[in-house]
Design a protein around this motif. Structure first.
Motif, PDB file in Angstrom:
ATOM      1  N   ASP A   1     -13.012 -18.638 -29.561  1.00 45.06           N
ATOM      2  CA  ASP A   1     -11.668 -19.043 -29.945  1.00 45.06           C
ATOM      3  C   ASP A   1     -10.807 -19.254 -28.458  1.00 45.06           C
ATOM      4  OD1 ASP A   1     -12.060 -18.965 -32.703  1.00 45.06           O
ATOM      5  OD2 ASP A   1     -11.371 -16.846 -32.594  1.00 45.06           O
ATOM      6  N   GLY A   2     -11.571 -19.647 -27.524  1.00 42.04           N
ATOM      7  CA  GLY A   2     -10.927 -19.998 -26.295  1.00 42.04           C
ATOM      8  C   GLY A   2     -10.828 -18.965 -25.414  1.00 42.04           C
ATOM      9  N   GLN A   3     -11.116 -17.812 -25.853  1.00 46.52           N
ATOM     10  CA  GLN A   3     -10.904 -16.651 -25.067  1.00 46.52           C
ATOM     11  C   GLN A   3     -12.228 -15.861 -24.514  1.00 46.52           C
ATOM     12  OE1 GLN A   3      -7.467 -15.301 -24.585  1.00 46.52           O
ATOM     13  NE2 GLN A   3      -7.200 -17.395 -25.590  1.00 46.52           N
ATOM     14  N   ILE A   4     -12.077 -15.542 -23.335  1.00 45.86           N
ATOM     15  CA  ILE A   4     -13.289 -14.826 -22.531  1.00 45.86           C
ATOM     16  C   ILE A   4     -13.757 -13.451 -23.160  1.00 45.86           C
ATOM     17  CG2 ILE A   4     -14.181 -13.975 -20.466  1.00 45.86           C
ATOM     18  CD1 ILE A   4     -13.723 -16.664 -19.644  1.00 45.86           C
ATOM     19  N   CYS A   5     -14.940 -13.531 -23.450  1.00 46.58           N
ATOM     20  CA  CYS A   5     -15.273 -12.149 -24.155  1.00 46.58           C
ATOM     21  C   CYS A   5     -15.450 -11.101 -23.410  1.00 46.58           C
ATOM     22  CB  CYS A   5     -16.681 -12.510 -25.066  1.00 46.58           C
ATOM     23  SG  CYS A   5     -16.648 -13.976 -26.118  1.00 46.58           S
ATOM     24  N   ASP A   6     -15.926  -9.973 -24.057  1.00 49.20           N
ATOM     25  CA  ASP A   6     -15.761  -8.403 -23.274  1.00 49.20           C
ATOM     26  C   ASP A   6     -17.505  -8.346 -23.157  1.00 49.20           C
ATOM     27  OD1 ASP A   6     -15.927  -5.925 -22.626  1.00 49.20           O
ATOM     28  OD2 ASP A   6     -14.767  -5.027 -24.166  1.00 49.20           O
ATOM     29  N   TRP A   7     -17.809  -8.177 -22.120  1.00 45.90           N
ATOM     30  CA  TRP A   7     -19.246  -7.994 -21.843  1.00 45.90           C
ATOM     31  C   TRP A   7     -19.610  -6.654 -21.310  1.00 45.90           C
ATOM     32  CZ3 TRP A   7     -17.305 -12.356 -18.470  1.00 45.90           C
ATOM     33  CH2 TRP A   7     -17.274 -13.482 -18.837  1.00 45.90           C
ATOM     34  N   ASN A   8     -18.724  -5.681 -21.548  1.00 45.11           N
ATOM     35  CA  ASN A   8     -18.993  -4.108 -21.067  1.00 45.11           C
ATOM     36  C   ASN A   8     -20.114  -3.585 -21.703  1.00 45.11           C
ATOM     37  OD1 ASN A   8     -16.695  -3.746 -19.443  1.00 45.11           O
ATOM     38  ND2 ASN A   8     -15.262  -3.651 -21.002  1.00 45.11           N
ATOM     39  N   SER A   9     -20.581  -4.039 -23.002  1.00 41.60           N
ATOM     40  CA  SER A   9     -21.904  -3.414 -23.353  1.00 41.60           C
ATOM     41  C   SER A   9     -23.339  -4.069 -22.983  1.00 41.60           C
ATOM     42  CB  SER A   9     -21.972  -3.724 -25.107  1.00 41.60           C
ATOM     43  OG  SER A   9     -21.859  -5.052 -25.231  1.00 41.60           O
ATOM     44  N   CYS A  10     -22.862  -4.985 -22.077  1.00 41.82           N
ATOM     45  CA  CYS A  10     -24.164  -5.815 -21.412  1.00 41.82           C
ATOM     46  C   CYS A  10     -24.511  -5.153 -20.207  1.00 41.82           C
ATOM     47  CB  CYS A  10     -23.854  -7.305 -21.188  1.00 41.82           C
ATOM     48  SG  CYS A  10     -23.305  -8.110 -22.881  1.00 41.82           S
ATOM     49  N   GLY A  11     -25.776  -5.330 -19.721  1.00 39.16           N
ATOM     50  CA  GLY A  11     -26.139  -5.036 -18.329  1.00 39.16           C
ATOM     51  C   GLY A  11     -25.534  -5.478 -17.238  1.00 39.16           C
ATOM     52  N   ALA A  12     -24.719  -4.762 -16.405  1.00 34.37           N
ATOM     53  CA  ALA A  12     -23.859  -5.330 -15.349  1.00 34.37           C
ATOM     54  C   ALA A  12     -24.632  -6.244 -14.306  1.00 34.37           C
ATOM     55  CB  ALA A  12     -23.235  -4.317 -14.587  1.00 34.37           C
ATOM     56  N   ASN A  13     -25.805  -5.995 -14.190  1.00 42.22           N
ATOM     57  CA  ASN A  13     -26.534  -6.648 -13.126  1.00 42.22           C
ATOM     58  C   ASN A  13     -26.931  -8.329 -13.605  1.00 42.22           C
ATOM     59  OD1 ASN A  13     -26.913  -5.223 -11.093  1.00 42.22           O
ATOM     60  ND2 ASN A  13     -28.993  -4.430 -11.366  1.00 42.22           N
ATOM     61  N   PHE A  14     -26.960  -8.264 -14.996  1.00 43.27           N
ATOM     62  CA  PHE A  14     -27.547  -9.568 -16.012  1.00 43.27           C
ATOM     63  C   PHE A  14     -26.160 -10.376 -15.624  1.00 43.27           C
ATOM     64  CE2 PHE A  14     -27.547 -12.219 -19.577  1.00 43.27           C
ATOM     65  CZ  PHE A  14     -28.645 -12.915 -19.170  1.00 43.27           C
ATOM     66  N   ILE A  15     -25.013  -9.834 -16.033  1.00 48.31           N
ATOM     67  CA  ILE A  15     -23.675 -10.391 -16.013  1.00 48.31           C
ATOM     68  C   ILE A  15     -23.383 -11.051 -14.802  1.00 48.31           C
ATOM     69  CG2 ILE A  15     -21.277 -10.238 -16.542  1.00 48.31           C
ATOM     70  CD1 ILE A  15     -23.025  -9.938 -18.997  1.00 48.31           C
ATOM     71  N   ARG A  16     -23.441 -10.241 -13.474  1.00 43.48           N
ATOM     72  CA  ARG A  16     -22.992 -10.450 -12.226  1.00 43.48           C
ATOM     73  C   ARG A  16     -24.017 -11.177 -11.441  1.00 43.48           C
ATOM     74  NH1 ARG A  16     -17.672 -10.331 -12.129  1.00 43.48           N
ATOM     75  NH2 ARG A  16     -17.037  -9.116 -13.793  1.00 43.48           N
ATOM     76  N   THR A  17     -25.213 -11.258 -11.579  1.00 45.41           N
ATOM     77  CA  THR A  17     -26.193 -11.796 -10.557  1.00 45.41           C
ATOM     78  C   THR A  17     -26.117 -13.472 -11.101  1.00 45.41           C
ATOM     79  OG1 THR A  17     -27.568  -9.970 -10.704  1.00 45.41           O
ATOM     80  CG2 THR A  17     -28.513 -11.895  -9.982  1.00 45.41           C
ATOM     81  N   LYS A  18     -26.206 -14.198  -9.828  1.00 45.35           N
ATOM     82  CA  LYS A  18     -26.500 -15.520 -10.130  1.00 45.35           C
ATOM     83  C   LYS A  18     -27.730 -16.190 -10.448  1.00 45.35           C
ATOM     84  CE  LYS A  18     -22.720 -16.641  -6.637  1.00 45.35           C
ATOM     85  NZ  LYS A  18     -21.745 -17.538  -7.379  1.00 45.35           N
ATOM     86  N   HIS A  19     -28.023 -16.668 -11.416  1.00 47.61           N
ATOM     87  CA  HIS A  19     -29.358 -17.201 -12.001  1.00 47.61           C
ATOM     88  C   HIS A  19     -29.042 -18.796 -12.349  1.00 47.61           C
ATOM     89  CE1 HIS A  19     -31.467 -13.339 -12.099  1.00 47.61           C
ATOM     90  NE2 HIS A  19     -30.246 -12.615 -12.737  1.00 47.61           N
TER      91      HIS A  19
END
Length: 224
Positions: A114-132
């Motif tokens: 709905d146009g809002q950024i989701c919460d990724w706290n349950s995800c692996g931090a490296n996967f979220i933050r690393t450029k791929h």
């Protein structure tokens, strides 16, 4: 960045194609007489099966591995009668999911709802933050579908993006709901009739900055 925008008013439909044997996105798309396609969700590269929930009509083909829930699976593609919805997904939702006829393919993370950024706290931090290299599907307020790839792993030409950057990009493009798909060497965007066998991005699996580096995958999202 490569983008295909689909206007559903043109009578186009969405499908999820599953291949018995792993094949390049371009091959599966051609076999489906697709107009456009993008690679699908995460899979076991040795066995060739999806490691995320996959349901075709009433048959459950694969379920999500616990490690995938911990790392990144928070959303799913729901396709029914050629229409697509991007929905939240979790272990609990999967456990109780009956659903109607149609296809469901889990992936993640869900980036926008709905146009809002989701919460990724349950995800692996490296996967979220690393450029791929990344692949994503999004829908807009007007009902348009966006198939998006961002190339990466080529230090001089394309370094990829992380999940916050990709979510920001899709929001700027008008995305209301957006789901990250399998990225890395799988990232492939295909358009019927385009040069280089229809591969419009620069898949990195061959280590060369060209259009020939497709990885074989077990499923794709396609437009027909």
């Amino acid at each position: 960045i490569s983008l295909i925008e689909i206007d559903p008013v043109a009578g186009l439909k969405v499908g999820v194609a599953v291949s018995d044997k792993m094949k390049e996105t371009s091959k599966i798309a051609s076999e489906c007489n697709a107009i456009a396609a993008i690679n699908g969700s995460y899979f076991d590269m040795k066995r060739g099966n999806s490691v995320c929930f996959l349901k075709a009509d009433r048959q459950i083909i694969d379920t999500t591995m616990q490690s995938e829930f911990k790392l990144r699976v928070t959303g799913a593609i729901n396709v029914r009668k050629g229409k697509i919805k991007l929905i939240p997904w979790s272990k609990q939702i999967e456990k109780e999911y009956e659903g109607e006829t149609g296809m469901v393919l889990a992936s993640g993370p869900l980036m926008l709802k709905d146009g809002q950024i989701c919460d990724w706290n349950s995800c692996g931090a490296n996967f979220i933050r690393t450029k791929h290299p990344r692949s994503a599907v999004a829908t807009t307020k007007e009902g348009k579908i966006l198939l998006i790839t961002v190339d990466g792993r080529f230090p001089e030409q394309a370094e990829g993006v992380n999940i916050p950057e990709l979510a920001h990009l899709i929001r700027i493009l008008g995305g209301e709901d957006a789901l990250n798909l399998d990225g890395g060497g799988s990232t492939t965007l295909w358009l019927s009739g385009a040069s280089d066998d229809g591969v419009v991005n620069y898949p990195c699996d061959n280590g060369r900055f060209d259009h020939a580096g497709e990885r074989k995958v077990p499923n794709i999202l396609y437009i027909h």
